[in-house]
Structures are given as structure tokens and as C-alpha cells.
Motif scaffolding. Structure first.
Motif, PDB file in Angstrom:
ATOM      1  N   THR A   1       0.831  -1.210   0.000  1.00  0.00           N
ATOM      2  CA  THR A   1       0.000   0.000   0.000  1.00  0.00           C
ATOM      3  C   THR A   1       0.866   1.260   0.000  1.00  0.00           C
ATOM      4  OG1 THR A   1      -0.239  -0.258   2.391  1.00  0.00           O
ATOM      5  CG2 THR A   1      -2.066  -1.009   1.065  1.00  0.00           C
ATOM      6  N   VAL A   2       2.099   1.139   0.491  1.00  0.00           N
ATOM      7  CA  VAL A   2       3.086   2.219   0.370  1.00  0.00           C
ATOM      8  C   VAL A   2       4.311   1.620  -0.299  1.00  0.00           C
ATOM      9  CG1 VAL A   2       4.643   3.750   1.631  1.00  0.00           C
ATOM     10  CG2 VAL A   2       2.290   3.505   2.407  1.00  0.00           C
ATOM     11  N   GLN A   3       4.776   2.268  -1.345  1.00  0.00           N
ATOM     12  CA  GLN A   3       5.928   1.736  -2.082  1.00  0.00           C
ATOM     13  C   GLN A   3       7.232   2.198  -1.443  1.00  0.00           C
ATOM     14  OE1 GLN A   3       5.975   0.949  -6.108  1.00  0.00           O
ATOM     15  NE2 GLN A   3       4.483  -0.462  -5.241  1.00  0.00           N
ATOM     16  N   ARG A   4       8.162   1.272  -1.298  1.00  0.00           N
ATOM     17  CA  ARG A   4       9.502   1.675  -0.832  1.00  0.00           C
ATOM     18  C   ARG A   4      10.292   2.241  -1.992  1.00  0.00           C
ATOM     19  NH1 ARG A   4      13.488  -1.826   2.733  1.00  0.00           N
ATOM     20  NH2 ARG A   4      14.308   0.171   3.403  1.00  0.00           N
ATOM     21  N   ALA A   5      11.320   3.016  -1.662  1.00  0.00           N
ATOM     22  CA  ALA A   5      12.172   3.560  -2.714  1.00  0.00           C
ATOM     23  C   ALA A   5      12.851   2.417  -3.459  1.00  0.00           C
ATOM     24  CB  ALA A   5      13.226   4.456  -2.082  1.00  0.00           C
ATOM     25  N   PRO A   6      13.126   2.598  -4.779  1.00  0.00           N
ATOM     26  CA  PRO A   6      13.865   1.569  -5.499  1.00  0.00           C
ATOM     27  C   PRO A   6      15.216   1.302  -4.821  1.00  0.00           C
ATOM     28  CG  PRO A   6      13.065   3.262  -6.991  1.00  0.00           C
ATOM     29  CD  PRO A   6      12.776   3.737  -5.609  1.00  0.00           C
ATOM     30  N   LYS A   7      15.716   0.065  -5.001  1.00  0.00           N
ATOM     31  CA  LYS A   7      16.958  -0.365  -4.332  1.00  0.00           C
ATOM     32  C   LYS A   7      18.105   0.633  -4.550  1.00  0.00           C
ATOM     33  CE  LYS A   7      19.320  -3.919  -2.363  1.00  0.00           C
ATOM     34  NZ  LYS A   7      20.470  -3.141  -2.018  1.00  0.00           N
ATOM     35  N   LYS A   8      18.182   1.169  -5.793  1.00  0.00           N
ATOM     36  CA  LYS A   8      19.289   2.091  -6.109  1.00  0.00           C
ATOM     37  C   LYS A   8      19.245   3.323  -5.215  1.00  0.00           C
ATOM     38  CE  LYS A   8      20.728   1.290 -10.814  1.00  0.00           C
ATOM     39  NZ  LYS A   8      20.296   1.489 -12.199  1.00  0.00           N
ATOM     40  N   ILE A   9      18.026   3.828  -4.992  1.00  0.00           N
ATOM     41  CA  ILE A   9      17.866   5.017  -4.151  1.00  0.00           C
ATOM     42  C   ILE A   9      18.191   4.664  -2.696  1.00  0.00           C
ATOM     43  CG2 ILE A   9      16.130   6.632  -3.241  1.00  0.00           C
ATOM     44  CD1 ILE A   9      14.993   6.797  -6.031  1.00  0.00           C
ATOM     45  N   GLN A  10      17.789   3.467  -2.282  1.00  0.00           N
ATOM     46  CA  GLN A  10      18.127   3.027  -0.909  1.00  0.00           C
ATOM     47  C   GLN A  10      19.636   2.969  -0.739  1.00  0.00           C
ATOM     48  OE1 GLN A  10      16.207  -0.578   0.476  1.00  0.00           O
ATOM     49  NE2 GLN A  10      14.437  -0.166  -0.793  1.00  0.00           N
TER      50      GLN A  10
END
Ligand code: UDP
Length: 241
Positions: A192-201
Motif C-alpha cells: 500500500t506504500v511503495q519503498r524507494a527503489p533499491k538504487k535510491i536506498q
């Protein structure tokens, strides 16, 4: 190793070490409480002794976020990585699946924990789950406590929002071998809430991504520069006096 950041004791465990500690607690049937401490909580605890006690009395206090990792390093202590609530939860599932653990999700809007359970179960079918949403009245709390006690979870994940979840876990000890405050993790697991893409993490700017996606959080994030400043001040005092 432990280091005190603005009055809060942070453990410098890596993700693998944190998972290992939780595994040992479950296997040894010893109840432990885990806090993933973010800059907001640490900053607030300076002005709230009850909160500081709740954090410092936890068995494990992880560095939740790059700001806390930075603070630990500023104070001259080595730390490998951040251990956030959602990352910790995701790192626990493989071992929970192998060991056939029982996990309880408490928190999130109605339907969210249920959806999160559905999604995680399809990847980890050997885990037994139960859940309750996080919008209950004080009258309904007794039923939830009974449901958790009857379920006998190995791990209880509480996502009621910080710092309420930290107080809640302290006030209700012994419900599981590992009680962990996990913030909005059920929203991420449910999608329901998207996490940041791995690259941004990996670039350590997930906070910026969240700010853009959930701009109403900006007020919360103004704590970060104040937190960083206070840490520099702590370092200055340590070196000078
Ligand atoms: N939440 C809840 N009950 C409440 C208030 C909040 O279950 O009375 C949940 C909310 O649905 C969300 C989470 O708490 O899933 C948010 O927690 P927090 O703000 O600490 O999470 P973060 O976004 O910092 O991970």
C-alpha cells in the motif's frame, strides 16, 4: 558494541547479527524487546525522559537509518550498516520459514496487516501468521491481547507508529520471544506504500524519496538537521571537556 547518541544507547549490530540475536532468543525461549531507533525518536527522547527510558530499556536498539549510522561514526565508533524495521522484518522471514515460527502482525489500517500476511505467506508458506489492525479502542485492546496470547507467537511485530508501539511493547512484555516495533512496515509488505527503489536506498537518500512521495511528512523530517547538529555538538563536548 554500544554507543550513546543524544542519551540513547545504540547497538552497532549488523543486520546478520541482529537476526542471530533474535534467533537465539526464540530458540532459547527468552523474551527480548527490539527498538529500531530513528533520528526522530532519538531527538524526541532528549525532551521526554519516559521515551528515553523505553528506548534504553530495550534489549536491542538498532540504528534505523543513515542519520543514526552517521551519528555513531561521528562519535568514533564503527558500525557496518543501518538496521531498519522493514529490512529487519524481511531478513527474519527466511529463518522464520526454516524454523516454522509463528508471527503476529499488529498494526496498520484495517485490511493492511491481512494483505501483508497474504503476500508474505505466499513466499514463506511454513510461517504461521495471525494479525490485528492498529486502530483499536482501549476497550478492544483486551480482546487483542487475548488473541495474541492464544496464538503464542514467536515474534510479535508491532506497527502502531512510533513511539506508541515502543511504549505498547514495554507495557505488554512476554507476549512473544521477540517483540519488535516496526512502524509502517505492514504498509510496505502489503504494497500500500511503495519503498524507494533499491538504487535510491543504496544511495542513502530514501528519506528524500519518501519526502517527495509523502510530502505531508516534511514536518517530521525537519528533525533530521536538528538531530545532526545536536550530534556534532555532542562530539564537540566529548572532545573539548
Ligand atoms: N498506525 C496504527 N494505529 C494508529 C496509528 C498508526 O496502526 O493508531 C500505523 C499506520 O497505519 C502505519 C504506521 O502505524 O502503518 C506508521 O508508523 P510510523 O509513522 O512510525 O512509521 P514509519 O512511516 O516511520 O515507518
Amino acid at each position: 558494541m554500544r554507543v550513546t547518541v543524544l542519551g540513547v544507547t545504540i547497538d552497532t549490530y549488523s543486520m546478520a547479527e541482529t537476526v542471530e540475536k533474535i534467533k537465539l532468543a526464540v530458540q532459547g525461549r527468552t523474551a527480548i524487546r527490539i527498538v529500531t531507533a530513528n533520528p526522530e525518536m532519538i531527538y524526541a527522547s532528549q525532551y521526554n525522559p519516559d521515551l528515553r527510558d523505553v528506548l534504553n530499556s530495550a534489549d536491542i536498539i538498532t540504528a534505523d537509518g543513515i542519520g543514526v549510522v552517521w551519528a555513531v561514526r561521528q562519535l568514533g565508533v564503527q558500525i557496518k550498516e543501518r538496521v531498519t524495521g522493514i529490512d529487519l522484518v524481511q531478513s527474519l522471514f527466511p529463518i522464520a520459514n526454516t524454523k516454522k515460527w509463528r508471527i503476529y502482525f499488529l498494526g496498520g489500517r484495517p485490511g493492511v496487516a491481512e494483505l501483508a500476511v497474504k503476500k508474505v505467506s505466499s513466499d514463506y508458506p511454513a510461517i504461521t501468521f495471525s494479525f490485528s489492525h492498529g486502530y483499536f479502542s482501549s476497550e478492544e485492546e483486551a480482546d487483542i491481547l487475548k488473541k495474541i496470547t492464544d496464538f503464542q507467537p514467536d515474534v510479535l511485530l508491532v506497527g502502531l507508529g512510533a513511539p506508541r508501539q515502543e511504549f505498547w511493547l514495554k507495557e505488554h512484555p512476554g507476549l512473544a520471544y521477540a517483540g519488535i516495533g516496526v512502524g509502517g512496515s505492514f504498509d510496505a509488505l502489503a504494497g500500500t506504500v511503495q519503498r524507494a527503489p533499491k538504487k535510491i536506498q543504496d544511495l542513502h537518500v530514501e528519506w528524500l524519496y519518501r519526502l517527495l512521495k509523502e510530502p505531508w511528512r516534511w514536518k517530521r523530517q525537519t528533525v533530521l538537521p536538528r538531530f545532526l547538529f545536536e550530534v556534532l555538538w555532542q562530539r564537540f563536548k566529548l572532545k573539548t571537556f
